[in-house]
Write an enzyme that holds these catalytic residues in place. Sequence first.
Site, PDB file in Angstrom:
ATOM      1  N   ASP A 158      56.458  10.906 -34.821  1.00  0.00           N
ATOM      2  CA  ASP A 158      55.360   9.805 -34.188  1.00  0.00           C
ATOM      3  C   ASP A 158      54.514  10.561 -33.212  1.00  0.00           C
ATOM      4  O   ASP A 158      55.122  11.107 -32.263  1.00  0.00           O
ATOM      5  CB  ASP A 158      56.364   8.671 -33.399  1.00  0.00           C
ATOM      6  CG  ASP A 158      55.219   7.670 -32.914  1.00  0.00           C
ATOM      7  OD1 ASP A 158      54.207   7.702 -32.925  1.00  0.00           O
ATOM      8  OD2 ASP A 158      55.982   6.587 -32.522  1.00  0.00           O
ATOM      9  N   HIS A 212      52.154   9.011 -31.527  1.00  0.00           N
ATOM     10  CA  HIS A 212      51.980   8.066 -30.543  1.00  0.00           C
ATOM     11  C   HIS A 212      50.545   8.122 -30.065  1.00  0.00           C
ATOM     12  O   HIS A 212      50.525   7.671 -28.658  1.00  0.00           O
ATOM     13  CB  HIS A 212      52.974   8.349 -29.521  1.00  0.00           C
ATOM     14  CG  HIS A 212      53.965   7.186 -29.188  1.00  0.00           C
ATOM     15  ND1 HIS A 212      53.153   6.198 -28.389  1.00  0.00           N
ATOM     16  CD2 HIS A 212      55.106   6.461 -29.490  1.00  0.00           C
ATOM     17  CE1 HIS A 212      54.170   5.233 -28.050  1.00  0.00           C
ATOM     18  NE2 HIS A 212      55.144   5.434 -28.898  1.00  0.00           N
ATOM     19  N   GLU A 248      52.921   9.704 -37.828  1.00  0.00           N
ATOM     20  CA  GLU A 248      52.425   8.494 -37.349  1.00  0.00           C
ATOM     21  C   GLU A 248      51.684   8.481 -36.219  1.00  0.00           C
ATOM     22  O   GLU A 248      51.555   9.222 -35.310  1.00  0.00           O
ATOM     23  CB  GLU A 248      53.899   7.682 -36.965  1.00  0.00           C
ATOM     24  CG  GLU A 248      53.577   6.027 -36.543  1.00  0.00           C
ATOM     25  CD  GLU A 248      54.730   5.409 -36.200  1.00  0.00           C
ATOM     26  OE1 GLU A 248      54.538   4.504 -35.157  1.00  0.00           O
ATOM     27  OE2 GLU A 248      55.655   5.724 -36.680  1.00  0.00           O
ATOM     28  N   GLU A 251      50.369   0.090 -36.120  1.00  0.00           N
ATOM     29  CA  GLU A 251      50.931  -0.745 -35.245  1.00  0.00           C
ATOM     30  C   GLU A 251      50.141  -1.245 -34.166  1.00  0.00           C
ATOM     31  O   GLU A 251      50.400  -2.467 -33.714  1.00  0.00           O
ATOM     32  CB  GLU A 251      51.904   0.020 -34.224  1.00  0.00           C
ATOM     33  CG  GLU A 251      51.542   1.487 -33.381  1.00  0.00           C
ATOM     34  CD  GLU A 251      52.739   1.845 -32.644  1.00  0.00           C
ATOM     35  OE1 GLU A 251      52.999   1.660 -31.765  1.00  0.00           O
ATOM     36  OE2 GLU A 251      53.394   2.718 -33.612  1.00  0.00           O
ATOM     37  N   ASP A 301      52.409  -4.737 -37.520  1.00  0.00           N
ATOM     38  CA  ASP A 301      53.714  -4.983 -36.831  1.00  0.00           C
ATOM     39  C   ASP A 301      53.558  -6.624 -37.112  1.00  0.00           C
ATOM     40  O   ASP A 301      52.665  -7.349 -36.588  1.00  0.00           O
ATOM     41  CB  ASP A 301      53.365  -4.830 -35.299  1.00  0.00           C
ATOM     42  CG  ASP A 301      54.641  -5.161 -34.678  1.00  0.00           C
ATOM     43  OD1 ASP A 301      55.150  -6.169 -34.623  1.00  0.00           O
ATOM     44  OD2 ASP A 301      55.086  -4.216 -33.762  1.00  0.00           O
ATOM     45  N   HIS A 353      56.072  -1.298 -38.253  1.00  0.00           N
ATOM     46  CA  HIS A 353      56.292  -1.074 -37.074  1.00  0.00           C
ATOM     47  C   HIS A 353      57.300  -2.351 -36.455  1.00  0.00           C
ATOM     48  O   HIS A 353      56.991  -3.553 -36.490  1.00  0.00           O
ATOM     49  CB  HIS A 353      54.935  -0.893 -36.064  1.00  0.00           C
ATOM     50  CG  HIS A 353      55.507  -0.674 -34.830  1.00  0.00           C
ATOM     51  ND1 HIS A 353      55.108  -1.755 -33.475  1.00  0.00           N
ATOM     52  CD2 HIS A 353      55.692   0.152 -33.937  1.00  0.00           C
ATOM     53  CE1 HIS A 353      55.550  -1.115 -32.321  1.00  0.00           C
ATOM     54  NE2 HIS A 353      55.742   0.047 -32.662  1.00  0.00           N
TER      55      HIS A 353
END
Length: 381
Positions: free
Chosen positions: A183, A185, A209, A235, A257, A284
């Site tokens: 990730d 992020h 990700e 996400e 998500d 997510h």
Amino acid sequence: MKIARIETFLVPPRWLFVRLETDTGIVGWGEATCEGRSETVRTAVDQLSELLLGEDPLRIEDHWQVLTKGSFYRGGPILASAVAGLDQALWDIAGKHFDAPVHQLLGGPVRDRIRVYGWVGGDEPDEVADQIAAQLEVGLTAVKMNASGKMSPHGSVSELDGVVRRIAAAREVLGPDRDVAVDFHGRFTLATARRVASLLDELHPFFLEEPVVPENSHLIGRLTESTTIPVATGERLYSRQEFLPVLQAGIAVAQPDLSHAGGITEVRKIAALAETFDVQLAPHCPLGPLALAACLQVGFSTPNYLIQEQSIGIHYNQGAEVLDYVLDKTPLRFVDGSIERLTGPGLGLEIDEAAVRDADRRGHAWRGPVWRHPDGAFAEW
């Protein structure tokens, strides 16, 4: 049957549950958590409830249309999360009314189990091996970890080396038959993400990700074209319209998500859109039991479903755990790295209402960290 009552519960560690009750006594539950902004979402749920009280709960698609398009100003994480929680609860009511799991109402099962992964942090390289070993001990066969902690805008040699060392440590523990997703992020610039991807190629990450922040989604195609590693994102995207550009840009894994992207109703449509691009779904879900159950119900009826994130035992669940609000914990147990098909009506969980009401009295005020670089400039987290 009419919707008679709508309540929200702000429960530790950082979740917002939604409860819909009908005049026939059927209760549906959903999760409208928006991490760090759930109090705001709670207000949005209260406002949207005006459109549902007194209405037939089984008109789910019609309600979704009104909730998402019945105002001149719409969309975004707050309203989409509020709609998501209400939508999940409506599907839960429908399943209980027809005495069937939600996936049966969505067309029936296409699989009997869904592979799941756990999150192991990764901010500190020395902790990686032990955290992954703990996930393997509970039976998981896949994990996800941060590529880095705080990251400078233009990654230094030591920072890039730290990313490689983290993933190499994970690969050593996992071996060749288990998977590690990485990730980013949104902490990396596009240029740094491209450099890191080339360094990780031989370690075979499951996917990379969120390599860029969602507002820079127009750049993600430059990464997908420069690496053979599957790229994942989504996400912080909340609709089919927001997913279309990243699908066109060549992502391999879509990550809506269920508590942010309009609930079960919209994520099913995102999944169908993704399928036309040969893209897999991996929603997510570092959230609570209702969000996880909603994800699984979609997954059992969705052909292009890859894997499911879940947060049982995750390190930042402070004050409560995922299973603390569930009466029967067996539906969410891990079996050979997977969760088996849920067979109970609705979302398939029995919520401990007394525990939820008690937790709401304590509430929570969870907030994400605010980071700064050494020079004082704001840093993405």
